[in-house]
Design an enzyme around this catalytic site. Structure first.
Site, PDB file in Angstrom:
ATOM      1  N   GLY A 107      24.172  83.266  63.260  1.00 46.09           N
ATOM      2  CA  GLY A 107      24.091  82.050  64.066  1.00 46.09           C
ATOM      3  C   GLY A 107      24.059  80.958  63.043  1.00 46.09           C
ATOM      4  N   VAL A 149      29.239  89.519  66.153  1.00 42.14           N
ATOM      5  CA  VAL A 149      28.345  90.877  65.747  1.00 42.14           C
ATOM      6  C   VAL A 149      28.364  91.911  66.546  1.00 42.14           C
ATOM      7  CG1 VAL A 149      26.327  91.659  64.531  1.00 42.14           C
ATOM      8  CG2 VAL A 149      27.123  89.360  64.041  1.00 42.14           C
ATOM      9  N   VAL A 191      19.727  83.263  66.794  1.00 39.02           N
ATOM     10  CA  VAL A 191      20.751  82.948  67.694  1.00 39.02           C
ATOM     11  C   VAL A 191      20.200  82.414  69.067  1.00 39.02           C
ATOM     12  CG1 VAL A 191      22.211  84.844  67.180  1.00 39.02           C
ATOM     13  CG2 VAL A 191      20.410  85.354  68.809  1.00 39.02           C
ATOM     14  N   HIS A 198      16.066  45.258  49.965  1.00 38.26           N
ATOM     15  CA  HIS A 198      16.943  45.764  49.140  1.00 38.26           C
ATOM     16  C   HIS A 198      16.334  46.266  47.870  1.00 38.26           C
ATOM     17  CE1 HIS A 198      20.994  46.123  46.765  1.00 38.26           C
ATOM     18  NE2 HIS A 198      20.221  45.232  45.724  1.00 38.26           N
TER      19      HIS A 198
HETATM   20  P1  NAD Z   1      20.396  77.363  67.800  1.00 44.47           P
HETATM   21  O1  NAD Z   1      20.936  77.295  69.316  1.00 44.47           O
HETATM   22  O2  NAD Z   1      20.467  76.033  67.116  1.00 44.47           O
HETATM   23  O3  NAD Z   1      21.711  78.125  67.221  1.00 44.47           O
HETATM   24  C1  NAD Z   1      22.046  79.421  67.434  1.00 44.47           C
HETATM   25  C2  NAD Z   1      23.447  79.674  66.809  1.00 44.47           C
HETATM   26  O4  NAD Z   1      23.773  80.882  67.139  1.00 44.47           O
HETATM   27  C3  NAD Z   1      24.454  78.828  67.972  1.00 44.47           C
HETATM   28  O5  NAD Z   1      25.511  78.322  67.077  1.00 44.47           O
HETATM   29  C4  NAD Z   1      25.300  80.121  68.444  1.00 44.47           C
HETATM   30  O6  NAD Z   1      26.494  79.882  68.968  1.00 44.47           O
HETATM   31  C5  NAD Z   1      25.026  81.168  67.646  1.00 44.47           C
HETATM   32  N1  NAD Z   1      25.119  82.393  68.337  1.00 44.47           N
HETATM   33  C6  NAD Z   1      24.374  82.819  69.388  1.00 44.47           C
HETATM   34  N2  NAD Z   1      24.749  84.034  69.723  1.00 44.47           N
HETATM   35  C7  NAD Z   1      25.430  84.646  68.696  1.00 44.47           C
HETATM   36  C8  NAD Z   1      25.924  85.851  68.269  1.00 44.47           C
HETATM   37  N3  NAD Z   1      25.639  87.049  68.953  1.00 44.47           N
HETATM   38  N4  NAD Z   1      26.452  86.192  66.900  1.00 44.47           N
HETATM   39  C9  NAD Z   1      26.718  85.103  66.390  1.00 44.47           C
HETATM   40  N5  NAD Z   1      26.245  83.828  66.703  1.00 44.47           N
HETATM   41  C10 NAD Z   1      25.620  83.826  67.736  1.00 44.47           C
HETATM   42  O7  NAD Z   1      19.315  78.162  67.840  1.00 44.47           O
HETATM   43  P2  NAD Z   1      18.284  78.426  66.526  1.00 44.47           P
HETATM   44  O8  NAD Z   1      19.085  77.941  65.226  1.00 44.47           O
HETATM   45  O9  NAD Z   1      17.876  79.946  66.724  1.00 44.47           O
HETATM   46  O10 NAD Z   1      17.257  77.561  66.770  1.00 44.47           O
HETATM   47  C11 NAD Z   1      16.224  77.917  67.975  1.00 44.47           C
HETATM   48  C12 NAD Z   1      15.683  76.619  68.431  1.00 44.47           C
HETATM   49  O11 NAD Z   1      14.762  76.112  67.424  1.00 44.47           O
HETATM   50  C13 NAD Z   1      16.739  75.414  68.640  1.00 44.47           C
HETATM   51  O12 NAD Z   1      16.834  75.006  69.941  1.00 44.47           O
HETATM   52  C14 NAD Z   1      16.391  74.321  67.741  1.00 44.47           C
HETATM   53  O13 NAD Z   1      16.400  72.994  68.413  1.00 44.47           O
HETATM   54  C15 NAD Z   1      14.975  74.718  67.302  1.00 44.47           C
HETATM   55  N6  NAD Z   1      14.816  74.365  66.043  1.00 44.47           N
HETATM   56  C16 NAD Z   1      14.783  73.248  65.579  1.00 44.47           C
HETATM   57  C17 NAD Z   1      14.893  72.732  64.122  1.00 44.47           C
HETATM   58  C18 NAD Z   1      14.791  71.048  63.817  1.00 44.47           C
HETATM   59  O14 NAD Z   1      14.840  70.284  64.704  1.00 44.47           O
HETATM   60  N7  NAD Z   1      15.273  70.900  62.634  1.00 44.47           N
HETATM   61  C19 NAD Z   1      14.949  73.497  63.206  1.00 44.47           C
HETATM   62  C20 NAD Z   1      14.868  75.061  63.545  1.00 44.47           C
HETATM   63  C21 NAD Z   1      14.719  75.339  65.028  1.00 44.47           C
END
Ligand code: NAD
Ligand code: FAD
Length: 482
Positions: free
Chosen positions: A188, A245, A280, A454
């Protein structure tokens, strides 16, 4: 035995504790139920965000960034340090200390605001009744006028890579490694994958991120996402797009490794890692939370159905935060919690869902609010764009931190700011200035006529606003205006 309250909140994450504190401030007799136990089996408030989310991940991002600076950047500044090393257990301990301080802070805020914190698992058993099951199994009923459900979310697991929190971990396990893995796989390339992948890559791990989609960061403005891909790849993250995967096998023996099978455009592939992070996405957490007889409706993905005011299908029962529609972001839940509490007090509160800022805390940070170019094109909106690269910012150059750009998009007819997209140093904080302007329906001209100190990084936002109308000073203008 039952106790009586006016507001009962289930869950003390950012959505729940904001709701509880605001409700208590407004004079409601309020309880907040929390089931989370820390490593010492003590109840802790703050939910995912404070315990295993926003705060601990940023603690590790900050430590690992300092490590990179000490290793590579100090020398550019003429600072000589000896051989730089990393003490991973000390880094993790510092992170735990920050978490402890902040979760204790929420407990203190509950006391100060007269919120009754209740340890145990809450279940809505009637529209005015919550059953609490304590960690010792004892049960107690709470009678209440209003219920606010804020039980949050948990990581999604995928069958090809079952999490064992040892070799294959989720985001929580990835905050606890006691040594830098030599080879780290991440499934992910979303927010967590990039943030936690960056942490361990900066500390020396070879990081490979397997992303199922063919597009990198599809929710981000294309120009910014392209720049992010370039910068993060140059930092050492190997991001494989279109990688699905299909399976994984954990080896035996003391020093286990995991072999991941995946398919990409070249067919079937294999890669072996010392640790694998599964990131993911997350799903709403509603296990044993709702008695179906109460009639609180959920959608097909398990989210509790709510309207714009977070009202569920049952009167006087509200739901806020990660377990309702919208982005899973701490600040979105906080605003919802406050809105609900204020509406209970008959105030006209609302959340502006069009202006939820998003940030990925890599270095440089990636931050955005409002619409991006692709969305505006699809909507047929005519717009102007102002882009200002940090390499033209005196302050960014002085800090030797000049990658990225600020991009401001304004309506071509009204000049109203429609979106801001930043990759660069302190992007999250810079973005907030654009968000404030947008909240007040500001225009690019409004930002342009505002005096900025600035030298600051904020001047990049100022210049992007000027550029949107063709009169930036420190770069050539794509549009010319008198
Ligand atoms: P995400 O939705 O940001 O990313 C998940 C990624 O995994 C996506 O790009 C998706 O296409 C991919 N994916 C899904 N299934 C897959 C698979 N089987 N194989 C390969 N890739 C796959 O989710 P996250 O990173 O797990 O984060 C979860 C939540 O937590 C998010 O909604 C996010 O907003 C929140 N979060 C926010 C922050 C922040 O605001 N900085 C930081 C961490 C988490
Ligand atoms: P949660 O924080 O999940 O809290 C829910 C609480 O309810 C938990 O404490 C849980 O124990 C409790 N609970 C659940 N069921 C019951 C029950 N039946 N009875 C009693 N208690 C119950 N977001 C950002 O905005 N910025 C970030 O930088 C950021 N970084 C993140 C990094 C990581 C690694 C992760 C995993 C997430 C991150 N997030 C970030 C997302 C953020 O943590 C969540 O959006 C936020 O915590 C959701 O808040 P919430 O109150 O809805 O739920």
């Amino acid at each position: 035995m039952s106790k009586e309250f006016e507001v009962v909140v289930i869950g003390s994450g950012p959505a729940g504790y904001h709701a509880a504190i605001r409700a208590a401030q407004l004079g409601f007799k309020t309880a907040c139920i929390e089931k989370w136990l820390n490593k010492d089996d003590k109840t802790v408030y703050g939910g995912t965000c404070l315990n295993v989310g926003c705060i601990p991940s940023k603690a590790l991002l900050d430590t690992s960034h300092k490590y990179v600076e000490a290793q590579h950047d100090f020398e550019t500044h003429g600072i000589k340090v000896g051989k730089v090393g990393i003490d991973v257990p000390a880094m993790i301990q510092r992170k735990d200390n920050v978490v402890k301080q902040l979760t204790g802070g929420v407990a203190g805020l509950f006391t100060a605001n007269k919120v009754e914190g209740i340890s145990g698992t809450g279940k809505v058993i009637a529209k005015d009744k919550v059953l609490v099951t304590g960690h010792d199994g004892k049960q107690e009923e709470l009678l209440t006028k209003y219920i606010i459900i804020a039980a949050g979310s948990v990581p999604i697991d995928i069958p090809p890579a079952p999490v064992d929190q040892d070799t294959i971990v989720d985001s929580t396990g990835a905050l606890e490694f006691q040594a830098v893995p030599k080879r780290l796989g991440v499934i992910g390339a979303g927010v967590i994958g990039l943030e936690l992948g960056s942490v361990w890559s900066r500390l020396g791990a070879e990081v490979v991120i397997l992303e199922a989609l063919d597009e990198f960061l599809p929710m981000v403005d294309r120009q910014i996402a392209k720049e992010a891909s370039k910068i993060l790849t140059a930092q050492g993250l190997e991001i494989k797009l279109g990688a699905r995967v299909t399976g994984s096998k954990v080896g035996k023996g003391a020093k286990k490794s995991v072999t991941v099978e995946y398919t990409d455009k070249n067919g079937e592939q294999k890669a072996t890692f010392d640790k694998l992070i599964v990131a993911v996405g997350r799903k709403p957490y509603t296990v044993d939370l709702l008695d179906p007889a109460v009639g609180i409706e959920q959608d097909e993905r398990g989210f509790i159905k709510v309207n714009d005011y977070c009202e569920t299908s049952v009167p006087n029962v509200y739901a806020v935060g990660d377990l309702v529609r919208g982005p899973m972001l701490a600040h979105k839940g906080m605003e919802e919690g406050i809105m609900v509490a204020e509406r209970l007090a008959e105030q006209k509160a609302q959340v502006n869902y069009a202006l939820v800022p998003s940030v990925i805390y890599t270095h440089p940070e990636i931050a955005w609010v409002g619409k991006n170019e692709e969305q505006l094109k699809e909507e047929g909106v005519d717009y102007n764009v102002g882009v200002f690269p940090f390499v033209a910012s005196g302050r960014a150059l002085a800090a030797n931190d000049a990658e990225g750009m600020v991009k401001l998009i304004a309506d071509a007819r009204t000049d109203r700011i429609l979106g801001c997209h930043i990759i660069g140093p302190s992007a999250a904080d810079l973005l907030q200035q654009a968000a404030i302007a947008m909240e007040f329906s500001g225009s690019a001209e409004d930002l342009g006529i505002t005096m900025f100190s600035h030298p600051t990084l904020s001047e990049a936002l100022h210049e992007a606003a000027l550029a949107a109308n063709g009169h930036a000073i420190h770069i050539g203008n794509r549009r010319r205006k008198k």
